[in-house]
Design an enzyme around this catalytic site. Structure first.
Site, PDB file in Angstrom:
ATOM      1  CG  ASP A  98      -2.232   0.618   1.038  1.00 59.15           C
ATOM      2  OD1 ASP A  98      -2.300   1.640   0.341  1.00 59.15           O
ATOM      3  OD2 ASP A  98      -3.229   0.093   1.568  1.00 59.15           O
ATOM      4  CG  ASP A 200      -4.620   5.918   0.835  1.00 62.49           C
ATOM      5  OD1 ASP A 200      -5.613   5.209   1.045  1.00 62.49           O
ATOM      6  OD2 ASP A 200      -4.413   7.008   1.419  1.00 62.49           O
ATOM      7  CG  HIS A 327      -8.286  -0.561   4.562  1.00 66.61           C
ATOM      8  ND1 HIS A 327      -8.182  -0.763   3.201  1.00 66.61           N
ATOM      9  CD2 HIS A 327      -7.968   0.737   4.763  1.00 66.61           C
ATOM     10  CE1 HIS A 327      -7.814   0.349   2.616  1.00 66.61           C
ATOM     11  NE2 HIS A 327      -7.673   1.288   3.531  1.00 66.61           N
ATOM     12  CG  ASP A 328     -10.892   2.801   3.962  1.00 70.21           C
ATOM     13  OD1 ASP A 328     -10.530   2.905   5.147  1.00 70.21           O
ATOM     14  OD2 ASP A 328     -10.270   3.320   3.010  1.00 70.21           O
TER      15      ASP A 328
END
Length: 552
Positions: A98, A200, A327-328
Site C-alpha cells: 500500500d 491510496d 479496510h475501509d
C-alpha cells in the site's frame, strides 16, 4: 510487453495490525503473516496486498506515514518484510504494498523541515497558504474526518492543507522534488521484491490551485480529479510502473464507469485498475449533508446497474478491480445480507456475484469465512474518522442525533473490518496470546477459520472453488457480459459468454423466495459449476440468498 498476471489473479488484502500476532504484544505483525502464508496458499490466492506497514504514529492506522523506507517496529523489521516477500514468492504468491502518496504524517521529516521556514529545501513539499482576510482559513474546504481541511501552524505562521486528519498534511505534487522523492521510495521497494502497488486516494494528488470555495462549506467535493491528475499519473507510470513492470490499482473515490477508461486504458499508460466507491454507496442517501452516516435500504437495482456499467464501459479498454470489502468497508453481509439465518448463503451469494464478473477479485481478510460486523458501544470503536465525524455532525453541526449516528456506525463503520482475524474459538480468537490492540468480535466462537474448515457448509471451501474457476476458465477472463432482469429488486442475474460456452450467474439477495424469469432456460444439457445449495435441477424457484453458476 508488460506482464498482465493480475488479470487472472485473485488478490487477498491483509490488514497487518489485525491479521496474526506472532509475539504476543496484541498487534499483528509481519512474522505472523509469514506463518499464515500456507493458509493463503491453501485458499488459492495469487497475491497479498499489505495495508501500510511503514513507520507511523498510527493516528490513522498507518495511513499517516512518518518514514516510507522503514517498517514500523510494531510490525517487525525491514528484514522481516524481506523474508516475508521471499517466502511468499517461494509459494508463488506475489506481494503488493500500500502506498500513501497524497499525504504523510506530520511527524515525517519532510513536514518537520517544511514548517521551519518558507525558503528551505522542503518548504514547498506541502501546501501552505496565508490566512484569509479575516485571519481565518484560506477557504471553506472540509476534511474527510470532519471540520476544516486547513490547520494553522504556529512555526510557519501559515495554514497547511490536509484532506484527512490534521496530522496528515497533503503533499504538494506540483513540486517536481516531491514527485521524484515518491518515485525513489517506490523504486527502493521494487528492489526488495515488491510486485505492485495499491495507491491510496491517488486521484487526490492534484489540487485546484485557485482554491475556490466549495458550494457547501466544510464539504469535500473539491478533492478528486484535479487539473494535473492525469499528467501526474502518466509520469508515475513512466518513471516507475512500466519500467519496473509493477501492477497498480488506484483508489479513485469519484471514478464513474463512463470516465474510468481515462485512468485504466492501457493506451494512456496510467493505472492498471482502480477501486470505485460508486457501488458501495447503494445504501447511502444521495446528497445528504451527513454523508456516509445517512443510510437507506440497499438498492440492488442500482448495484446491478453500476456494476454492469463498469463491465460494459471497460470492456476492451481497461480492467475492473472487483471488491465488496476492504479496510475501509464494513462487512458486506452485515450491510446487505443476513448474518443469522442465512449466514453461509449470504456470504457465498455476494462472493458468487463478484467472482463471476470480468476483472480481478479482491478478498479482504475474514471475508472468506464470513466475518460480520461487531456489536460495540460507541466508546469501544477506534477509528479516527468515526470520532471526528461524531464530533462534527452530532456535537457541532447537530445535523444527526446520536441514536441515528450509532445506528449508522453499526452498519458502515470502518472499524468492523479492522477487528482481529478470527482463527479459532480459543481466547482472543487465536489472534494473539496478549491483549489485542482492538476488541475481538464477540461472534468469534461461532465464526472462525477452524470451525469453518470443519463445517459441512464451508465458506472458505466455496471461495476455493471460485478461485479455481477463475484460474481455469477463460470465460471469466474473456467472456462477454450481459445483465438480465435489470429491474428485479433482489435477483442479480447475468450471462457470461465465450466461444460456444454460456454461463448463467444467479443470486437472490433477499430472505424471500424469488422467481427466475429468464427465457430459454435449458431443460437438459447443463451443469452447475458452483452452487451454495443442494439444488440438482435448473428451476425458476430461487431460495433465500441462493446463488449458483450454471453452464450450458
Amino acid at each position: 510487453m508488460r506482464d498482465t498476471w493480475w488479470k487472472k489473479a485473485v488478490i487477498y488484502q491483509i490488514y497487518p495490525k489485525s491479521f496474526y500476532d506472532s509475539n504476543g504484544d496484541g498487534i499483528g505483525d509481519l512474522n505472523g503473516i509469514q506463518k499464515k502464508l500456507p493458509y493463503l496458499k491453501e485458499l488459492g490466492v495469487d497475491a497479498i496486498w499489505l495495508s501500510p506497514i511503514y513507520l507511523s504514529p498510527q493516528i490513522d492506522n498507518g495511513y499517516d506515514v512518518q518514514d516510507y523506507y522503514t517498517v514500523d517496529p510494531v510490525f517487525g523489521s525491514n528484514e522481516d518484510l524481506y523474508q516475508l516477500i521471499d517466502e511468499a514468492h517461494r509459494l508463488g504468491i506475489k506481494v503488493i504494498m500500500d502506498f500513501v502518496a497524497n499525504h504523510t504524517s506530520d511527524k515525517a521529516c519532510w513536514f518537520q523541515e517544511s514548517r521551519k521556514s518558507r525558503d528551505n529545501q522542503y518548504s514547498d513539499f506541502y501546501i501552505w497558504k496565508d490566512a484569509g482576510p479575516d485571519g481565518k482559513e484560506p477557504n471553506n474546504w472540509g476534511s474527510n474526518f470532519g471540520g476544516s481541511a486547513w490547520t494553522w501552524d504556529e512555526h510557519r505562521q501559515q495554514y497547511y492543507l490536509h484532506y484527512y486528519a490534521k496530522e496528515q498534511p497533503d503533499l504538494n505534487w506540483e513540486n517536481p522534488a516531491v514527485r521524484k522523492a515518491i518515485y525513489e521510495v517506490m523504486k527502493f521497494w521494487k528492489s526488495k521484491g515488491v510486485d505492485g502497488w495499491r495507491l491510496d486516494v491517488i486521484t487526490s494528488i492534484s489540487k485546484d490551485l485557485s482554491f475556490p470555495d466549495n458550494p457547501l462549506p466544510m464539504t469535500t467535493s473539491n478533492q478528486q480529479n484535479g487539473p494535473r491528475m492525469h499528467e501526474f499519473l502518466h509520469e508515475l507510470n513512466q518513471q516507475v510502473l512500466s519500467p519496473f513492470d509493477m501492477m497498480s490499482v488506484g483508489e479513485a473515490p469519484a471514478a464513474k464507469a463512463h470516465d474510468a477508461h481515462w485512468l485504466v486504458d492501457p493506451k494512456r499508460e496510467e493505472l492498471d485498475m482502480v477501486f470505485t466507491f460508486e457501488h458501495m454507496h447503494i445504501d447511502r442517501k444521495k446528497g445528504d449533508k451527513n454523508g456516509r452516516w445517512a443510510l437507506q435500504e440497499p438498492d440492488f437495482v442500482a448495484l446491478k446497474r453500476i456494476l454492469s456499467d463498469w463491465q460494459s464501459e471497460l470492456s476492451n479498454c481497461g480492467w475492473n478491480a472487483l471488491y465488496f470489502e476492504n479496510h475501509d468497508r464494513a462487512r458486506v453481509i452485515s450491510r446487505w445480507g443476513d448474518t443469522e439465518t442465512y449466514h453461509f448463503e449470504s456470504a457465498t451469494a455476494f462472493a458468487t456475484i463478484l467472482h463471476g464478473l470480468q476483472g480481478t477479485p479482491f478478498i479482504y481478510q475474514g471475508e472468506e469465512i464470513g466475518m460480520v460486523n461487531a456489536d460495540y458501544k460507541l466508546e469501544e470503536y477506534n477509528d479516527i474518522e468515526l470520532k471526528g465525524n461524531y464530533k462534527f455532525f452530532v456535537e457541532e453541526q447537530q445535523t444527526i442525533d446520536e441514536e441515528s449516528f450509532i445506528d449508522a456506525v453499526s452498519k458502515v463503520s470502518r472499524d468492523h473490518a479492522r477487528t482481529p482475524m478470527q482463527w479459532d474459538e480459543t481466547i482472543n480468537a487465536g489472534f494473539s496470546k496478549g491483549k489485542p490492540w482492538f476488541k475481538v468480535n464477540p461472534r468469534y466462537t461461532a465464526i472462525n477459520v477452524k470451525k469453518d474448515l470443519q463445517a459441512a457448509q464451508s465458506i472458505f471451501r466455496y471461495y476455493q472453488q471460485l478461485i479455481e474457476l477463475r484460474h481455469n476458465e477463460d470465460i471469466l477472463l474473456e467472456g462477454d457480459y450481459e445483465l438480465l432482469m435489470p429491474n428485479h429488486p433482489y435477483l442479480f442475474v447475468y450471462k457470461r459468454t465465450f466461444e460456444k460456452k454460456t454461463w448463467l450467474v444467479v443470486a437472490n439477495l433477499s430472505t424471500n423466495i424469488q422467481d427466475l424469469q429468464v427465457e430459454g432456460l435449458p431443460q437438459q444439457g447443463y451443469r452447475f459449476r458452483i452452487k451454495n445449495s443442494a439444488r440438482e435441477e435448473l428451476t425458476p424457484r430461487i431460495e433465500p440468498f441462493e446463488a449458483f453458476i450454471v453452464e450450458f
